[in-house]
Design a protein around this motif. Structure first.
Motif, mmCIF file in Angstrom:
data_model
loop_
_atom_site.group_PDB
_atom_site.id
_atom_site.type_symbol
_atom_site.label_atom_id
_atom_site.label_comp_id
_atom_site.label_asym_id
_atom_site.label_seq_id
_atom_site.Cartn_x
_atom_site.Cartn_y
_atom_site.Cartn_z
ATOM 1 N N SER A 1 0.824 -1.197 0.000
ATOM 2 C CA SER A 1 0.000 0.000 0.000
ATOM 3 C C SER A 1 0.866 1.259 0.000
ATOM 4 C CB SER A 1 -0.910 -0.005 1.232
ATOM 5 O OG SER A 1 -1.515 1.248 1.389
ATOM 6 N N LEU A 2 1.943 1.239 0.809
ATOM 7 C CA LEU A 2 2.835 2.393 0.896
ATOM 8 C C LEU A 2 3.451 2.707 -0.472
ATOM 9 C CD1 LEU A 2 4.042 4.405 2.904
ATOM 10 C CD2 LEU A 2 5.896 2.790 3.323
ATOM 11 N N ARG A 3 3.869 1.653 -1.174
ATOM 12 C CA ARG A 3 4.468 1.817 -2.496
ATOM 13 C C ARG A 3 3.477 2.464 -3.455
ATOM 14 N NH1 ARG A 3 6.327 -1.017 -7.364
ATOM 15 N NH2 ARG A 3 8.522 -1.510 -7.124
ATOM 16 N N ARG A 4 2.240 1.977 -3.438
ATOM 17 C CA ARG A 4 1.216 2.549 -4.312
ATOM 18 C C ARG A 4 1.007 4.031 -3.994
ATOM 19 N NH1 ARG A 4 -2.464 0.305 -7.505
ATOM 20 N NH2 ARG A 4 -3.857 2.017 -7.034
ATOM 21 N N ARG A 5 0.960 4.341 -2.700
ATOM 22 C CA ARG A 5 0.707 5.719 -2.304
ATOM 23 C C ARG A 5 1.875 6.633 -2.668
ATOM 24 N NH1 ARG A 5 -2.709 6.751 2.742
ATOM 25 N NH2 ARG A 5 -4.509 5.426 2.455
ATOM 26 N N LEU A 6 3.098 6.141 -2.445
ATOM 27 C CA LEU A 6 4.270 6.956 -2.793
ATOM 28 C C LEU A 6 4.324 7.206 -4.298
ATOM 29 C CD1 LEU A 6 6.932 5.333 -0.444
ATOM 30 C CD2 LEU A 6 6.140 7.705 -0.348
ATOM 31 N N LEU A 7 4.045 6.167 -5.084
ATOM 32 C CA LEU A 7 4.115 6.340 -6.536
ATOM 33 C C LEU A 7 2.972 7.219 -7.040
ATOM 34 C CD1 LEU A 7 5.308 2.789 -7.676
ATOM 35 C CD2 LEU A 7 6.652 4.892 -7.346
ATOM 36 N N HIS A 8 1.844 7.158 -6.334
ATOM 37 C CA HIS A 8 0.731 8.027 -6.691
ATOM 38 C C HIS A 8 1.110 9.487 -6.421
ATOM 39 C CE1 HIS A 8 -3.372 9.805 -6.305
ATOM 40 N NE2 HIS A 8 -3.559 9.033 -7.360
ATOM 41 N N THR B 1 11.502 10.660 -10.425
ATOM 42 C CA THR B 1 11.800 9.508 -9.577
ATOM 43 C C THR B 1 11.764 9.934 -8.118
ATOM 44 O OG1 THR B 1 14.173 9.965 -9.499
ATOM 45 C CG2 THR B 1 13.394 8.551 -11.310
ATOM 46 N N LEU B 2 11.651 8.956 -7.222
ATOM 47 C CA LEU B 2 11.652 9.276 -5.794
ATOM 48 C C LEU B 2 13.010 9.791 -5.350
ATOM 49 C CD1 LEU B 2 9.491 6.362 -4.324
ATOM 50 C CD2 LEU B 2 8.879 8.784 -4.416
ATOM 51 N N SER B 3 14.090 9.277 -5.979
ATOM 52 C CA SER B 3 15.404 9.786 -5.548
ATOM 53 C C SER B 3 15.582 11.236 -5.955
ATOM 54 C CB SER B 3 16.561 8.919 -6.050
ATOM 55 O OG SER B 3 16.234 8.133 -7.106
ATOM 56 N N GLN B 4 14.989 11.609 -7.090
ATOM 57 C CA GLN B 4 15.038 13.007 -7.495
ATOM 58 C C GLN B 4 14.259 13.872 -6.495
ATOM 59 O OE1 GLN B 4 12.792 14.573 -10.934
ATOM 60 N NE2 GLN B 4 14.666 14.145 -12.103
ATOM 61 N N ALA B 5 13.112 13.339 -6.051
ATOM 62 C CA ALA B 5 12.272 14.093 -5.110
ATOM 63 C C ALA B 5 12.911 14.180 -3.728
ATOM 64 C CB ALA B 5 10.901 13.438 -5.004
ATOM 65 N N GLN B 6 13.699 13.169 -3.392
ATOM 66 C CA GLN B 6 14.192 13.055 -2.013
ATOM 67 C C GLN B 6 14.959 14.292 -1.547
ATOM 68 O OE1 GLN B 6 15.642 9.333 -0.702
ATOM 69 N NE2 GLN B 6 17.111 10.192 0.735
ATOM 70 N N SER B 7 15.836 14.796 -2.412
ATOM 71 C CA SER B 7 16.659 15.942 -2.048
ATOM 72 C C SER B 7 15.789 17.086 -1.539
ATOM 73 C CB SER B 7 17.479 16.374 -3.273
ATOM 74 O OG SER B 7 18.032 17.637 -3.051
ATOM 75 N N GLN B 8 14.723 17.381 -2.271
ATOM 76 C CA GLN B 8 13.856 18.495 -1.885
ATOM 77 C C GLN B 8 12.947 18.135 -0.710
ATOM 78 O OE1 GLN B 8 12.598 20.514 -5.420
ATOM 79 N NE2 GLN B 8 11.041 21.687 -4.301
ATOM 80 N N LEU B 9 12.480 16.870 -0.702
ATOM 81 C CA LEU B 9 11.592 16.438 0.385
ATOM 82 C C LEU B 9 12.264 16.585 1.750
ATOM 83 C CD1 LEU B 9 9.944 13.230 -1.111
ATOM 84 C CD2 LEU B 9 8.720 15.205 -0.192
ATOM 85 N N LEU B 10 13.559 16.326 1.787
ATOM 86 C CA LEU B 10 14.257 16.371 3.073
ATOM 87 C C LEU B 10 14.604 17.796 3.490
ATOM 88 C CD1 LEU B 10 16.593 13.231 2.841
ATOM 89 C CD2 LEU B 10 14.244 13.421 3.678
ATOM 90 N N ARG B 11 14.420 18.756 2.587
ATOM 91 C CA ARG B 11 14.742 20.149 2.901
ATOM 92 C C ARG B 11 13.529 21.056 2.981
ATOM 93 N NH1 ARG B 11 18.811 17.913 0.172
ATOM 94 N NH2 ARG B 11 20.941 18.416 0.810
ATOM 95 N N ASP B 12 12.427 20.627 2.384
ATOM 96 C CA ASP B 12 11.255 21.498 2.238
ATOM 97 C C ASP B 12 10.084 20.886 3.005
ATOM 98 O OD1 ASP B 12 8.964 22.817 1.419
ATOM 99 O OD2 ASP B 12 9.556 22.913 -0.701
ATOM 100 N N ARG B 13 9.830 21.436 4.191
ATOM 101 C CA ARG B 13 8.793 20.893 5.070
ATOM 102 C C ARG B 13 7.417 20.905 4.397
ATOM 103 N NH1 ARG B 13 8.229 18.619 10.546
ATOM 104 N NH2 ARG B 13 6.042 18.075 10.314
ATOM 105 N N ASP B 14 7.129 21.962 3.640
ATOM 106 C CA ASP B 14 5.821 22.051 3.005
ATOM 107 C C ASP B 14 5.633 20.947 1.965
ATOM 108 O OD1 ASP B 14 5.188 24.200 4.545
ATOM 109 O OD2 ASP B 14 5.705 25.702 3.027
ATOM 110 N N LEU B 15 6.701 20.695 1.231
ATOM 111 C CA LEU B 15 6.630 19.613 0.238
ATOM 112 C C LEU B 15 6.445 18.271 0.954
ATOM 113 C CD1 LEU B 15 6.859 18.855 -2.807
ATOM 114 C CD2 LEU B 15 9.275 18.379 -2.365
ATOM 115 N N PHE B 16 7.189 18.105 2.053
ATOM 116 C CA PHE B 16 7.042 16.865 2.812
ATOM 117 C C PHE B 16 5.614 16.686 3.319
ATOM 118 C CE2 PHE B 16 6.954 14.888 7.068
ATOM 119 C CZ PHE B 16 7.168 13.579 6.660
#
Lengths: 275, 193
Positions: free
Chosen positions: A33-40, A49-64
């Motif tokens: 379920s987690l995989r489906r939700r993350l990919l959604h 890709t998630l690795s591309q998103a990761q850099s910003q996700l870990l720095r941008d609280r609003d995006l997270f």
């Protein structure tokens, strides 16, 4: 490494990062379920890709926060599983009435439908002023929504039907006011409920509960996390208190199962034994 | 027809909607108790349904037919039906899991959810089948099964009680087999053997 295995790896890195930076631990959530939700979430984002998103996700609280919404939001109904609420009304409430005051923890309350359902049920059973419902969820945004108690009018037909099947003794329309496309629940219901953010994987127990409801939340957890959360519930519940899980959940094979007896077959209501 | 599939299959997933009871009676009724693969089934049913469909099909089949339980391990010769109002999924450790995530294609359980998670886990060793039904649930999932190297079967739309689910799937992909209901069990037996 094929693409599917790469995605699994990216998810693993992302969850570790999210845990380290924000303290939310999704590492013991069931993967499918987690995989489906993350990919959604990814498909609705600007990232490839998630690795591309990761850099910003870990720095941008609003995006997270948008990611957190995507992976923790659940949906429910008022009086979901009418037979469960009927069993509460007929088989649990008589015990609750023997106490001068009861405390109820609704863990994973999402947008509040079932917490309000419980308040309606207890008021109809004459427990006015003798109970408090602590309704918690990991997701602060849904807690705010739950506090408002406003639901799409189109859902009310289903809610009303559930209410009637659950043994409701009044008229469901007395509990809300329709306005445009929304139904606003009667504010008096809210007086019995305390809504709060609480993370089952990290936060402490609540004391001296008489009834804990956690329905269709632990189905998202792996075995070790299920056992951890059940221990949390066990330490929050008085002897003789009740623990309610979802229709398709059970305490079979769980570490705490020996301390509980099943109250009603199929309703998934358990009672904590005295010593 | 791709009859050059040499790998061993490990699991079967079936998606069905309108007309599902009689379709599943035919297919499960014709599989023998020795059928070596687990079968996971999403059938669109009312949110209030109990496990009556599983009991009915269990009486019609040599297989053990049951409603899926969460964290249940897959066993050969067993067919698992999605419970009402839950999505049915497969985890990497090959256990079943359930969710109350929002409906997909207006459906919970959704065929696409089962098919996509099963394709992630089983890849080329999965057989996916779309049967009779209204709507288009299952099409995206069957495409994913195909893209992951699995084998795809669609009920012949001319044979289906409701042809839109099979037609929708066939518009999206070229299925390995398009067969009437009464040929599917024997096909599965050959593929699994």
């Amino acid at each position: 490494m094929n693409n599917s295995a790469l995605i699994d790896l990216e998810i693993k890195f992302l969850l570790e990062g999210v845990y380290q930076v924000y303290g939310y631990d999704f590492k013991n959530y069931s993967e499918a379920s987690l995989r489906r939700r993350l990919l959604h979430w990814l498909s609705s984002s600007d990232f490839d890709t998630l690795s591309q998103a990761q850099s910003q996700l870990l720095r941008d609280r609003d995006l997270f926060e948008t990611l957190l919404q995507g992976i923790t939001v659940t949906v429910s109904e008022m009086f979901r599983d009418a037979s469960f609420f009927k069993a509460i009304r007929e088989q649990v409430v008589p015990y609750l009435k023997t106490y001068p005051f009861v405390k109820i923890w609704h863990a994973g309350c999402a947008t509040g439908e079932e917490a309000y359902s419980m308040a309606i049920l207890l008021l109809e059973e004459g427990m006015q002023g003798r109970f408090r419902i602590y309704a918690t969820d990991i997701n602060e945004a849904v807690i705010r929504s739950a506090q408002e108690g406003i639901y799409p009018l189109k859902d009310l037909q289903n809610f009303t039907r559930n209410y009637q099947r659950s043994g409701g003794s009044g008229s469901f329309s007395d509990y809300y006011t329709a306005r445009y496309d929304y139904a606003i629940l009667s504010p008096s219901l809210r007086e019995n409920i305390v809504f709060a953010a609480h993370n089952l994987t990290a936060d402490a127990a609540f004391g001296e509960m008489n009834l804990i409801l956690c329905r269709n939340v632990m189905i998202y957890f792996k075995t070790a996390l299920k056992d951890q959360v059940l221990e949390l519930f066990d330490s929050s519940l008085v002897a003789g208190g009740f623990l309610c899980v979802g229709t398709k959940e059970s305490l079979d094979n769980r570490k705490i199962s020996g301390r509980y007896e099943e109250l009603t077959p199929r309703a998934q209501i358990y009672r904590k034994r005295y010593a | 027809m791709l009859s050059n599939n040499t790998h061993t299959f490990e699991a079967v997933v079936i998606g069905v909607s309108t007309g599902g009871v009689s379709a599943l009676k035919i297919i499960l009724g014709e599989l023998s108790a020795e059928f070596p693969l687990p079968v996971m089934i999403v059938s669109h049913i009312s949110p209030d349904s109990d496990d009556g469909l599983a009991l009915l099909l269990n009486n019609h089949s040599a297989l053990r037919v049951k409603e899926a339980d969460e964290q249940e391990e897959l066993a050969a010769g067993t067919a698992y039906l999605s419970p009402a109002n839950y999505h049915l999924m497969i985890e990497q450790n090959r256990t079943l899991s359930l969710s109350v995530d929002p409906p997909v294609n207006y459906a919970r359980p959704s065929v696409d959810v089962l098919f996509e998670t099963a394709a992630d886990v089983f890849g080329p060793t999965l057989i996916g089948i779309v049967l009779t039904g209204a709507g288009s649930d299952g099409s995206q999932g069957l495409l994913k099964i195909k893209n992951c190297g699995g084998l795809t079967i669609v009920q012949d739309p001319a044979d289906a009680e409701m042809d839109s689910m099979p037609l929708s799937a066939l518009q999206l992909l070229k299925a390995d087999y398009v067969e009437p209901l009464n040929k599917i069990a024997s096909l599965l037996t050959i593929l699994a053997g």
